[in-house]
Design an enzyme around this catalytic site. Structure first.
Site, PDB file in Angstrom:
ATOM      1  CG  ASN A 280      -2.163  -0.867   0.902  1.00 24.28           C
ATOM      2  OD1 ASN A 280      -3.039  -0.493   0.134  1.00 24.28           O
ATOM      3  ND2 ASN A 280      -2.181  -2.056   1.491  1.00 24.28           N
TER       4      ASN A 280
ATOM      5  CG  ASN B 280       7.556   2.288  -0.221  1.00 21.00           C
ATOM      6  OD1 ASN B 280       7.531   3.330  -0.857  1.00 21.00           O
ATOM      7  ND2 ASN B 280       7.887   2.249   1.062  1.00 21.00           N
TER       8      ASN B 280
ATOM      9  CG  ASP C  33       0.813  -8.446   1.897  1.00 19.29           C
ATOM     10  OD1 ASP C  33      -0.330  -8.955   1.844  1.00 19.29           O
ATOM     11  OD2 ASP C  33       1.068  -7.457   2.623  1.00 19.29           O
TER      12      ASP C  33
HETATM   13  N1  LIG Z   1      16.069   1.600   8.966  1.00 19.97           N
HETATM   14  C1  LIG Z   1      14.874   2.160   8.944  1.00 19.97           C
HETATM   15  N2  LIG Z   1      14.512   3.073   9.868  1.00 19.97           N
HETATM   16  C2  LIG Z   1      13.293   3.636   9.840  1.00 19.97           C
HETATM   17  N3  LIG Z   1      12.378   3.331   8.935  1.00 19.97           N
HETATM   18  C3  LIG Z   1      12.686   2.427   8.001  1.00 19.97           C
HETATM   19  C4  LIG Z   1      13.949   1.793   7.935  1.00 19.97           C
HETATM   20  N4  LIG Z   1      13.944   0.922   6.869  1.00 19.97           N
HETATM   21  C5  LIG Z   1      12.734   1.037   6.309  1.00 19.97           C
HETATM   22  N5  LIG Z   1      11.985   1.927   6.988  1.00 19.97           N
HETATM   23  C6  LIG Z   1      10.595   2.274   6.754  1.00 19.97           C
HETATM   24  O1  LIG Z   1       9.872   1.178   7.242  1.00 19.97           O
HETATM   25  C7  LIG Z   1       8.599   1.173   6.665  1.00 19.97           C
HETATM   26  C8  LIG Z   1       8.250  -0.247   6.338  1.00 19.97           C
HETATM   27  O2  LIG Z   1       8.906  -0.617   5.158  1.00 19.97           O
HETATM   28  P1  LIG Z   1       8.399  -1.808   4.259  1.00 19.97           P
HETATM   29  O3  LIG Z   1       9.074  -1.726   2.950  1.00 19.97           O
HETATM   30  O4  LIG Z   1       8.495  -3.058   5.019  1.00 19.97           O
HETATM   31  O5  LIG Z   1       6.881  -1.532   4.123  1.00 19.97           O
HETATM   32  P2  LIG Z   1       6.096  -0.336   3.441  1.00 19.97           P
HETATM   33  O6  LIG Z   1       6.699  -0.065   2.144  1.00 19.97           O
HETATM   34  O7  LIG Z   1       5.887   0.799   4.377  1.00 19.97           O
HETATM   35  O8  LIG Z   1       4.707  -1.012   3.381  1.00 19.97           O
HETATM   36  P3  LIG Z   1       4.040  -1.836   2.238  1.00 19.97           P
HETATM   37  O9  LIG Z   1       4.897  -3.018   1.964  1.00 19.97           O
HETATM   38  O10 LIG Z   1       2.735  -2.164   2.878  1.00 19.97           O
HETATM   39  O11 LIG Z   1       3.992  -0.863   1.098  1.00 19.97           O
HETATM   40  C9  LIG Z   1       8.666   2.123   5.476  1.00 19.97           C
HETATM   41  O12 LIG Z   1       7.954   3.293   5.789  1.00 19.97           O
HETATM   42  C10 LIG Z   1      10.163   2.419   5.330  1.00 19.97           C
HETATM   43  O13 LIG Z   1      10.386   3.729   4.871  1.00 19.97           O
HETATM   44  C1  LIG Z   2      -3.230  -6.365   5.538  1.00 16.79           C
HETATM   45  C2  LIG Z   2      -2.501  -5.866   4.314  1.00 16.79           C
HETATM   46  C3  LIG Z   2      -2.914  -4.429   4.019  1.00 16.79           C
HETATM   47  C4  LIG Z   2      -0.995  -5.893   4.641  1.00 16.79           C
HETATM   48  O1  LIG Z   2      -0.241  -5.491   3.558  1.00 16.79           O
HETATM   49  C5  LIG Z   2      -2.786  -6.787   3.093  1.00 16.79           C
HETATM   50  O2  LIG Z   2      -2.308  -8.056   3.358  1.00 16.79           O
HETATM   51  C6  LIG Z   2      -4.240  -6.852   2.745  1.00 16.79           C
HETATM   52  O3  LIG Z   2      -4.760  -5.944   2.147  1.00 16.79           O
HETATM   53  N1  LIG Z   2      -4.923  -7.966   3.129  1.00 16.79           N
HETATM   54  C7  LIG Z   2      -6.294  -8.243   2.805  1.00 16.79           C
HETATM   55  C8  LIG Z   2      -7.048  -8.816   3.968  1.00 16.79           C
HETATM   56  C9  LIG Z   2      -6.474 -10.087   4.580  1.00 16.79           C
HETATM   57  O4  LIG Z   2      -5.289 -10.379   4.422  1.00 16.79           O
HETATM   58  O5  LIG Z   2      -7.243 -10.818   5.217  1.00 16.79           O
END
Ligand SMILES: Nc1ncnc2c1ncn2[C@@H]1O[C@H](COP(=O)(O)OP(=O)(O)OP(=O)(O)O)[C@@H](O)[C@H]1O
Ligand SMILES: CC(C)(CO)[C@@H](O)C(=O)NCCC(=O)O
Ligand SMILES: [K+]
Length: 260
Positions: free
Chosen positions: A9, A11, A109
């Site tokens: 959602n 990245n 995911d």
């Molecule tokens: N070393 C760090 N310190 C602080 N924040 C970090 C660090 N490494 C990554 N992040 C942040 O951690 C958060 C989680 O990263 P991750 O890539 O797991 O998920 P995301 O991109 O936020 O979520 P999604 O996968 O749901 O899009 C992000 O906001 C990223 O910017």
């Molecule tokens: C919970 C998130 C947002 C985590 O990325 C994703 O896995 C999602 O949209 N899931 C759908 C609902 C479920 O996993 O039951």
């Protein structure tokens, strides 16, 4: 070569593999309006900058944002002349079972994390992913996804405080020195950081009690290392869980799918 796309959602991460060999990884903000042409120009520019020549023949997508899949499919078709595997679609086979209530669309995911966690650590596993949401995926003895927990993400919680309270600033997460904050930022960091330590501990304890078997707890996602340092919450941290899972699912479909 395989292009694996993990679209969350917040990245979206693109990785390229030559067989098992890692070639490159690039990250962009998720934006459902980005077109196939925009993806291609972006990816191609970054690859050229690093001197990478990639002949992409296969593509696999895990997307928690259904709307982005359309343009990623166009990317696959127009630029790589391939039909992508999309995790969660019926034609994408999974090497593990999914045992949840009928009609539940489990986040792709979470399915990918289940496959990857089971491959690396075996069954009776809890996978904790610190993304936009903090998710707990429960993996049975046989590798099946049997449900889990969805909690608000760490950054989301901090952002919600800032959005809802006029006097609370935007704050980045970090581990506070003390539990008792002596300024606003420290108070907010303490609430979220130690609150999450408690949340993870309580939820894992209860999952283990509900399952009635010893379970390993592994963590993944950008913020996992921060929590790993602080407490004995996890048995292991996996840097690359989702991408590894996409590779496994791609290989499984090559060997067992109808297109094989
Ligand atoms: N070393 C760090 N310190 C602080 N924040 C970090 C660090 N490494 C990554 N992040 C942040 O951690 C958060 C989680 O990263 P991750 O890539 O797991 O998920 P995301 O991109 O936020 O979520 P999604 O996968 O749901 O899009 C992000 O906001 C990223 O910017
Ligand atoms: C919970 C998130 C947002 C985590 O990325 C994703 O896995 C999602 O949209 N899931 C759908 C609902 C479920 O996993 O039951
Ligand atoms: K993620």
């Amino acid at each position: 070569m395989l292009l694996a796309v993990d679209c969350g959602n917040t990245n979206t991460v693109f990785s390229i593999y030559d067989g098992e060999k890692f070639v490159g990884m690039w990250r962009t903000a998720t934006d459902w309006q980005r077109t196939a042409d925009q993806y291609y120009v972006w990816l191609n520019t970054l690859m050229r900058l690093q001197g990478i020549e990639a002949d992409i023949t296969d593509m696999i997508i895990s997307s928690t944002v259904p709307r982005v899949v359309f343009n990623l499919r166009v990317l696959a078709d127009r630029y790589f002349n391939t039909r992508p595997l999309v995790v969660g679609k019926p034609e994408c086979l999974l090497p593990v079972a999914v045992r949840v209530d009928e009609g539940t669309a489990v986040g792709p995911d979470r399915l990918v994390n289940t496959v990857s966690g089971f491959d690396a650590h075996g069954g009776n596993l809890i996978v904790v992913d610190f993304g936009t949401a903090t998710t707990f995926d429960v993996v049975a003895e046989d590798g099946a996804y049997v449900g889990g927990v969805i909690a608000p993400g760490v950054n989301l919680s901090l952002e919600a405080l800032h959005q809802a309270a006029a006097a609370l600033p935007h704050v980045d997460i970090s581990k506070p020195e003390n539990v008792i904050g002596t300024n606003t930022v420290a108070c907010m960091q303490s609430g979220v950081f130690w609150g999450y330590v408690g949340l993870v501990r309580e939820i894992c304890t209860r999952i283990k009690a509900e399952r009635g078997v010893p379970m390993k707890v592994i963590s993944t996602g950008g913020l996992a290392p921060l929590f790993q340092q602080s407490a004995d919450l996890f048995d292991a941290y996996e840097d690359d869980l989702t991408m590894h899972g996409l590779q496994i699912i791609h290989k499984y479909n090559k060997e067992n799918g109808t297109d094989a």
